[in-house]
Design an enzyme around this catalytic site. Structure first.
Site, PDB file in Angstrom:
ATOM      1  N   THR A 297       0.855  -1.186   0.000  1.00  0.00           N
ATOM      2  CA  THR A 297       0.000   0.000   0.000  1.00  0.00           C
ATOM      3  C   THR A 297       0.891   1.237   0.000  1.00  0.00           C
ATOM      4  O   THR A 297       1.976   1.220   0.576  1.00  0.00           O
ATOM      5  CB  THR A 297      -0.837  -0.011   1.301  1.00  0.00           C
ATOM      6  OG1 THR A 297      -1.746  -1.106   1.234  1.00  0.00           O
ATOM      7  CG2 THR A 297      -1.609   1.282   1.506  1.00  0.00           C
TER       8      THR A 297
ATOM      9  N   ARG B  29     -14.080  -7.048  -0.929  1.00  0.00           N
ATOM     10  CA  ARG B  29     -13.348  -6.827   0.332  1.00  0.00           C
ATOM     11  C   ARG B  29     -12.821  -5.394   0.367  1.00  0.00           C
ATOM     12  O   ARG B  29     -12.271  -4.885  -0.604  1.00  0.00           O
ATOM     13  CB  ARG B  29     -12.195  -7.831   0.420  1.00  0.00           C
ATOM     14  CG  ARG B  29     -11.335  -7.707   1.678  1.00  0.00           C
ATOM     15  CD  ARG B  29     -10.138  -6.828   1.453  1.00  0.00           C
ATOM     16  NE  ARG B  29      -9.263  -6.800   2.618  1.00  0.00           N
ATOM     17  CZ  ARG B  29      -8.256  -5.932   2.758  1.00  0.00           C
ATOM     18  NH1 ARG B  29      -8.011  -5.040   1.835  1.00  0.00           N
ATOM     19  NH2 ARG B  29      -7.503  -5.958   3.835  1.00  0.00           N
ATOM     20  N   VAL B  30     -12.992  -4.731   1.514  1.00  0.00           N
ATOM     21  CA  VAL B  30     -12.456  -3.381   1.717  1.00  0.00           C
ATOM     22  C   VAL B  30     -11.566  -3.415   2.951  1.00  0.00           C
ATOM     23  O   VAL B  30     -11.931  -4.008   3.968  1.00  0.00           O
ATOM     24  CB  VAL B  30     -13.603  -2.363   1.914  1.00  0.00           C
ATOM     25  CG1 VAL B  30     -13.061  -1.006   2.320  1.00  0.00           C
ATOM     26  CG2 VAL B  30     -14.424  -2.235   0.630  1.00  0.00           C
ATOM     27  N   GLY B  31     -10.403  -2.785   2.870  1.00  0.00           N
ATOM     28  CA  GLY B  31      -9.480  -2.772   3.999  1.00  0.00           C
ATOM     29  C   GLY B  31      -9.559  -1.492   4.802  1.00  0.00           C
ATOM     30  O   GLY B  31     -10.570  -0.781   4.803  1.00  0.00           O
TER      31      GLY B  31
ATOM     32  N   THR C 236       0.106   1.248   6.583  1.00  0.00           N
ATOM     33  CA  THR C 236       0.180   0.129   5.655  1.00  0.00           C
ATOM     34  C   THR C 236       0.115  -1.143   6.496  1.00  0.00           C
ATOM     35  O   THR C 236       0.317  -1.101   7.697  1.00  0.00           O
ATOM     36  CB  THR C 236       1.470   0.185   4.808  1.00  0.00           C
ATOM     37  OG1 THR C 236       1.486  -0.924   3.908  1.00  0.00           O
ATOM     38  CG2 THR C 236       2.706   0.120   5.672  1.00  0.00           C
TER      39      THR C 236
ATOM     40  N   GLY D  17      -5.132  -4.848   6.620  1.00  0.00           N
ATOM     41  CA  GLY D  17      -6.280  -4.013   6.947  1.00  0.00           C
ATOM     42  C   GLY D  17      -7.185  -4.594   8.016  1.00  0.00           C
ATOM     43  O   GLY D  17      -7.706  -3.866   8.865  1.00  0.00           O
TER      44      GLY D  17
HETATM   45  N1  GLY Z   1      -3.720  -1.845   4.285  1.00  0.00           N
HETATM   46  C1  GLY Z   1      -4.328  -2.105   3.055  1.00  0.00           C
HETATM   47  C2  GLY Z   1      -5.354  -3.139   3.080  1.00  0.00           C
HETATM   48  O1  GLY Z   1      -5.350  -3.999   3.958  1.00  0.00           O
HETATM   49  O2  GLY Z   1      -6.203  -3.149   2.223  1.00  0.00           O
END
Ligand code: GLY
Length: 294
Positions: A161, A189-191, A212, A215
């Site tokens: 990220t 999926r969303v982080g 980073t 998530g």
């Molecule tokens: N830190 C980015 C994610 O897990 O999507």
């Protein structure tokens, strides 16, 4: 860290420094630095984003500034090169903080954001098993099989990220982040990255934080706000970062890395992952880029 990644970070830091010296606001500097990283294809963001298990790239990004606590974010956006620019537009042009999915993609299209070149739908993590736009049953079975086979690489060893924090001449801090998600993820999926207080936070009374890492662990600890609160209570950036990273490891067995910058110019880069590719540039213009910070 590859040579190309180091060069790209150097360029982003030099450009950020040039803009800050010219009096550009921190939020614009953060956006520009992240645009350069998204454009490079060398990181897990923009052109270099991971694909979800149906072969589609769905990206997340967010941006926040610390003077008025204004923020914008997009989640599960498709087909553009610069999700961070879409996040900025949400912040500047709407009364909202977060737009998601096809509506976020249409919003970016309305403002004419650059489209990613159309690529073959599936150029895969697992070419034989991935099916373009596969349904939930197939992707769920694939997800379980890949997890069982231990196909979740350490995030720190692959493309990461991207994120940035900045402090401008007016004393305002800003933070942003942009990502293509994790290595193995279900469609939709969303982080942490588009979630204000998880992936980013910025407050002139505390500092700017950009995350980073995994998530799912960052969200459960609401890391960015937790670090910001620790700064506001008087902890140094290093102490605040260490305390919250330890909590991520101990409470949710997660792994993360962070950038922290206070309005008086103190900073920290810390990670509980083995490596974190990152850099800093101070008022003297001297840039440091490394893939490990103590
Ligand atoms: N830190 C980015 C994610 O897990 O999507």
């Amino acid at each position: 860290m590859t040579v190309a990644q180091a060069r790209c970070l150097d360029s982003a830091l030099a450009e950020g420094h040039r803009l800050l010296m010219a009096g550009v606001p921190a939020v614009s500097v953060v956006e520009e630095a992240i645009r350069l990283l998204e454009d490079s294809g060398l990181f897990n963001a923009g052109r270099g984003s991971n694909r979800q298990l149906d072969g589609v790239r769905r990206m997340d990004a967010s941006l926040m500034e610390g003077r008025e606590l204004r923020a914008g974010a997009v989640a599960s956006i498709e087909g553009i090169i610069h999700p961070i620019a879409a996040a900025r537009l949400v912040m500047e042009k709407t009364a909202h903080v977060l737009l998601v999915g096809k509506s976020a993609t249409q919003f970016a299209g309305y403002f004419g954001l650059a489209r990613a070149p159309r690529m073959k739908e599936v150029r895969a993590v697992q070419p034989k098993q991935l099916r373009p736009r596969a349904g939930a049953g197939h992707t769920l079975r694939l997800h379980r099989a890949m997890l069982a086979a231990g196909r979740v690489r350490s995030r720190s060893l692959g493309k990461e990220t991207v994120g940035a924090v900045a402090l401008d001449q007016a004393g305002t801090v800003a933070a942003g982040a942009s990502t293509g998600g994790v290595d193995v993820m279900l469609p939709g999926r969303v982080g942490d990255t588009p979630l204000i207080g998880c992936g980013v936070y910025a407050d002139n009374d505390a500092g700017a934080v950009s995350m980073t890492g995994l998530g799912e662990s960052i969200i459960r600890v609401a890391v960015a706000k937790e670090v910001s609160d620790a700064l506001a209570s008087g902890l140094s950036p290093v102490a605040a970062a260490n305390r919250v990273l330890r909590k991520v490891v101990e409470r949710v067995q997660g792994a993360a890395g962070l950038l922290v910058l206070t309005p008086d110019g103190r900073f920290a880069i810390r990670h509980s992952t083995p490596h974190m590719v990152a850099g800093i540039v101070g008022p003297d213009g001297r840039a440091i880029v490394r893939d490990r910070f103590a």
